[in-house]
Design a protein around this motif. Sequence first.
Motif, PDB file in Angstrom:
ATOM      1  N   ASN A   6      15.017  13.850  43.154  1.00  0.00           N
ATOM      2  CA  ASN A   6      15.400  12.464  42.915  1.00  0.00           C
ATOM      3  C   ASN A   6      14.643  12.065  41.657  1.00  0.00           C
ATOM      4  O   ASN A   6      13.523  11.585  41.722  1.00  0.00           O
ATOM      5  CB  ASN A   6      15.016  11.584  44.105  1.00  0.00           C
ATOM      6  CG  ASN A   6      15.761  12.004  45.346  1.00  0.00           C
ATOM      7  OD1 ASN A   6      16.971  12.086  45.332  1.00  0.00           O
ATOM      8  ND2 ASN A   6      15.045  12.288  46.411  1.00  0.00           N
ATOM      9  N   LEU A  56      27.932  13.487  50.850  1.00  0.00           N
ATOM     10  CA  LEU A  56      27.216  12.249  50.527  1.00  0.00           C
ATOM     11  C   LEU A  56      26.405  11.764  51.721  1.00  0.00           C
ATOM     12  O   LEU A  56      25.249  11.343  51.568  1.00  0.00           O
ATOM     13  CB  LEU A  56      28.215  11.167  50.097  1.00  0.00           C
ATOM     14  CG  LEU A  56      27.610   9.791  49.781  1.00  0.00           C
ATOM     15  CD1 LEU A  56      26.629   9.885  48.623  1.00  0.00           C
ATOM     16  CD2 LEU A  56      28.711   8.777  49.481  1.00  0.00           C
ATOM     17  N   TRP A  59      23.324  13.894  52.154  1.00  0.00           N
ATOM     18  CA  TRP A  59      22.273  13.590  51.186  1.00  0.00           C
ATOM     19  C   TRP A  59      21.381  12.431  51.626  1.00  0.00           C
ATOM     20  O   TRP A  59      20.246  12.325  51.188  1.00  0.00           O
ATOM     21  CB  TRP A  59      22.890  13.257  49.834  1.00  0.00           C
ATOM     22  CG  TRP A  59      23.305  14.464  49.050  1.00  0.00           C
ATOM     23  CD1 TRP A  59      23.180  15.777  49.414  1.00  0.00           C
ATOM     24  CD2 TRP A  59      23.915  14.466  47.755  1.00  0.00           C
ATOM     25  NE1 TRP A  59      23.683  16.596  48.432  1.00  0.00           N
ATOM     26  CE2 TRP A  59      24.135  15.822  47.402  1.00  0.00           C
ATOM     27  CE3 TRP A  59      24.306  13.468  46.874  1.00  0.00           C
ATOM     28  CZ2 TRP A  59      24.713  16.189  46.199  1.00  0.00           C
ATOM     29  CZ3 TRP A  59      24.883  13.823  45.665  1.00  0.00           C
ATOM     30  CH2 TRP A  59      25.091  15.178  45.340  1.00  0.00           C
ATOM     31  N   GLN A  60      21.919  11.562  52.471  1.00  0.00           N
ATOM     32  CA  GLN A  60      21.117  10.411  52.912  1.00  0.00           C
ATOM     33  C   GLN A  60      20.046  10.800  53.916  1.00  0.00           C
ATOM     34  O   GLN A  60      19.124  10.030  54.173  1.00  0.00           O
ATOM     35  CB  GLN A  60      22.028   9.327  53.517  1.00  0.00           C
ATOM     36  CG  GLN A  60      23.211   8.919  52.643  1.00  0.00           C
ATOM     37  CD  GLN A  60      22.849   8.733  51.184  1.00  0.00           C
ATOM     38  OE1 GLN A  60      21.925   7.992  50.863  1.00  0.00           O
ATOM     39  NE2 GLN A  60      23.584   9.400  50.306  1.00  0.00           N
ATOM     40  N   LYS A  62      17.201  12.504  54.070  1.00  0.00           N
ATOM     41  CA  LYS A  62      16.212  13.109  53.200  1.00  0.00           C
ATOM     42  C   LYS A  62      14.835  12.540  53.488  1.00  0.00           C
ATOM     43  O   LYS A  62      14.696  11.461  54.075  1.00  0.00           O
ATOM     44  CB  LYS A  62      16.576  12.881  51.730  1.00  0.00           C
ATOM     45  CG  LYS A  62      16.538  11.414  51.306  1.00  0.00           C
ATOM     46  CD  LYS A  62      16.893  11.248  49.842  1.00  0.00           C
ATOM     47  CE  LYS A  62      18.337  11.564  49.580  1.00  0.00           C
ATOM     48  NZ  LYS A  62      18.719  11.372  48.191  1.00  0.00           N
ATOM     49  N   LEU A  95      29.259  11.485  43.387  1.00  0.00           N
ATOM     50  CA  LEU A  95      28.314  11.346  44.492  1.00  0.00           C
ATOM     51  C   LEU A  95      26.910  11.023  43.989  1.00  0.00           C
ATOM     52  O   LEU A  95      26.188  10.230  44.602  1.00  0.00           O
ATOM     53  CB  LEU A  95      28.286  12.620  45.333  1.00  0.00           C
ATOM     54  CG  LEU A  95      29.579  12.986  46.059  1.00  0.00           C
ATOM     55  CD1 LEU A  95      29.384  14.242  46.891  1.00  0.00           C
ATOM     56  CD2 LEU A  95      30.059  11.844  46.930  1.00  0.00           C
ATOM     57  N   LEU A  96      26.516  11.616  42.873  1.00  0.00           N
ATOM     58  CA  LEU A  96      25.211  11.310  42.298  1.00  0.00           C
ATOM     59  C   LEU A  96      25.155   9.860  41.829  1.00  0.00           C
ATOM     60  O   LEU A  96      24.131   9.183  41.982  1.00  0.00           O
ATOM     61  CB  LEU A  96      24.907  12.255  41.137  1.00  0.00           C
ATOM     62  CG  LEU A  96      24.497  13.674  41.528  1.00  0.00           C
ATOM     63  CD1 LEU A  96      24.501  14.584  40.308  1.00  0.00           C
ATOM     64  CD2 LEU A  96      23.130  13.674  42.196  1.00  0.00           C
ATOM     65  N   ASP A  99      24.863   7.783  44.882  1.00  0.00           N
ATOM     66  CA  ASP A  99      23.514   7.921  45.428  1.00  0.00           C
ATOM     67  C   ASP A  99      22.516   7.055  44.661  1.00  0.00           C
ATOM     68  O   ASP A  99      21.548   6.557  45.241  1.00  0.00           O
ATOM     69  CB  ASP A  99      23.085   9.388  45.363  1.00  0.00           C
ATOM     70  CG  ASP A  99      22.009   9.720  46.384  1.00  0.00           C
ATOM     71  OD1 ASP A  99      22.132   9.268  47.535  1.00  0.00           O
ATOM     72  OD2 ASP A  99      21.050  10.419  46.032  1.00  0.00           O
ATOM     73  N   PHE A 102      22.120   3.690  46.128  1.00  0.00           N
ATOM     74  CA  PHE A 102      21.245   3.572  47.291  1.00  0.00           C
ATOM     75  C   PHE A 102      19.774   3.508  46.892  1.00  0.00           C
ATOM     76  O   PHE A 102      18.900   3.464  47.755  1.00  0.00           O
ATOM     77  CB  PHE A 102      21.466   4.740  48.247  1.00  0.00           C
ATOM     78  CG  PHE A 102      22.819   4.742  48.911  1.00  0.00           C
ATOM     79  CD1 PHE A 102      23.151   3.775  49.845  1.00  0.00           C
ATOM     80  CD2 PHE A 102      23.761   5.708  48.597  1.00  0.00           C
ATOM     81  CE1 PHE A 102      24.400   3.780  50.465  1.00  0.00           C
ATOM     82  CE2 PHE A 102      25.008   5.724  49.214  1.00  0.00           C
ATOM     83  CZ  PHE A 102      25.328   4.750  50.139  1.00  0.00           C
ATOM     84  N   HIS A 104      18.039   5.885  45.267  1.00  0.00           N
ATOM     85  CA  HIS A 104      17.351   7.153  45.427  1.00  0.00           C
ATOM     86  C   HIS A 104      16.955   7.802  44.102  1.00  0.00           C
ATOM     87  O   HIS A 104      16.323   8.858  44.104  1.00  0.00           O
ATOM     88  CB  HIS A 104      18.236   8.125  46.226  1.00  0.00           C
ATOM     89  CG  HIS A 104      18.467   7.668  47.632  1.00  0.00           C
ATOM     90  ND1 HIS A 104      19.570   8.020  48.359  1.00  0.00           N
ATOM     91  CD2 HIS A 104      17.725   6.859  48.445  1.00  0.00           C
ATOM     92  CE1 HIS A 104      19.513   7.463  49.567  1.00  0.00           C
ATOM     93  NE2 HIS A 104      18.406   6.763  49.636  1.00  0.00           N
TER      94      HIS A 104
END
Length: 224
Positions: A6, A56, A59-60, A62, A95-96, A99, A102, A104
Amino acid sequence: MALVMNLPAGLFPSWLLFFSAFSALMACIWAIKQEHWQTLSQAQISSWLCCSVILLLTWQLKAQIHAGLAFHILGGTALTLIAGSYRALLSLAVLLAIDLGFGHADIASWGLSFWLIGVLPVLTTQLILRFAQRYFSPNFFVYIFVNCFAAGAVTMWIFGLINCSLLFLVNAYSAQFLFEEMLPIYFLMGWPEAFMTGLNLTLLVVWRPEWVHSFNDRVYLQKR
């Protein structure tokens, strides 16, 4: 799970962030032009979108360790095998970006994250796929164990090496911490990445082979 970056933009020089973002946009435009959108079936579109959404959500799940280091699945190998290189690149780019929403990562580091979390897994997976197709017989077990399990693990190991090297070059952490403490964890985390990729692809090629872009049952199962 796996270690993934991240990336805080403050760790990297402005020129690198700008160049990576610009080249990432060019890569996305190239992928859009290369994909044969008119020939995609409903099954291919559905599998692509479903896999992207699941990735996706994954990935959350983490756990942040330090700036630039966190736990979660990469998923690039599975997405590449299911959707193909071009759609996988586009999904990972989007998706990045989502993300980032969010909180991140920093938006300025999107391009750099794309090259590491997007392009690297896609390219590694494609190289292993081409290698297997050239040097091994078209066999179902070759596809599962080489193109799925092995590709998932190798992708994580290469990612870990490049990740640690990059963070070392920008003086984010000491060489001892990165290469003696973090790099071995990447090696260990390659196994769950391989297991998740191999297990999910096995289920798909058995029950929904039309959903997997890289799998042809007439070739791998010797159907006539």
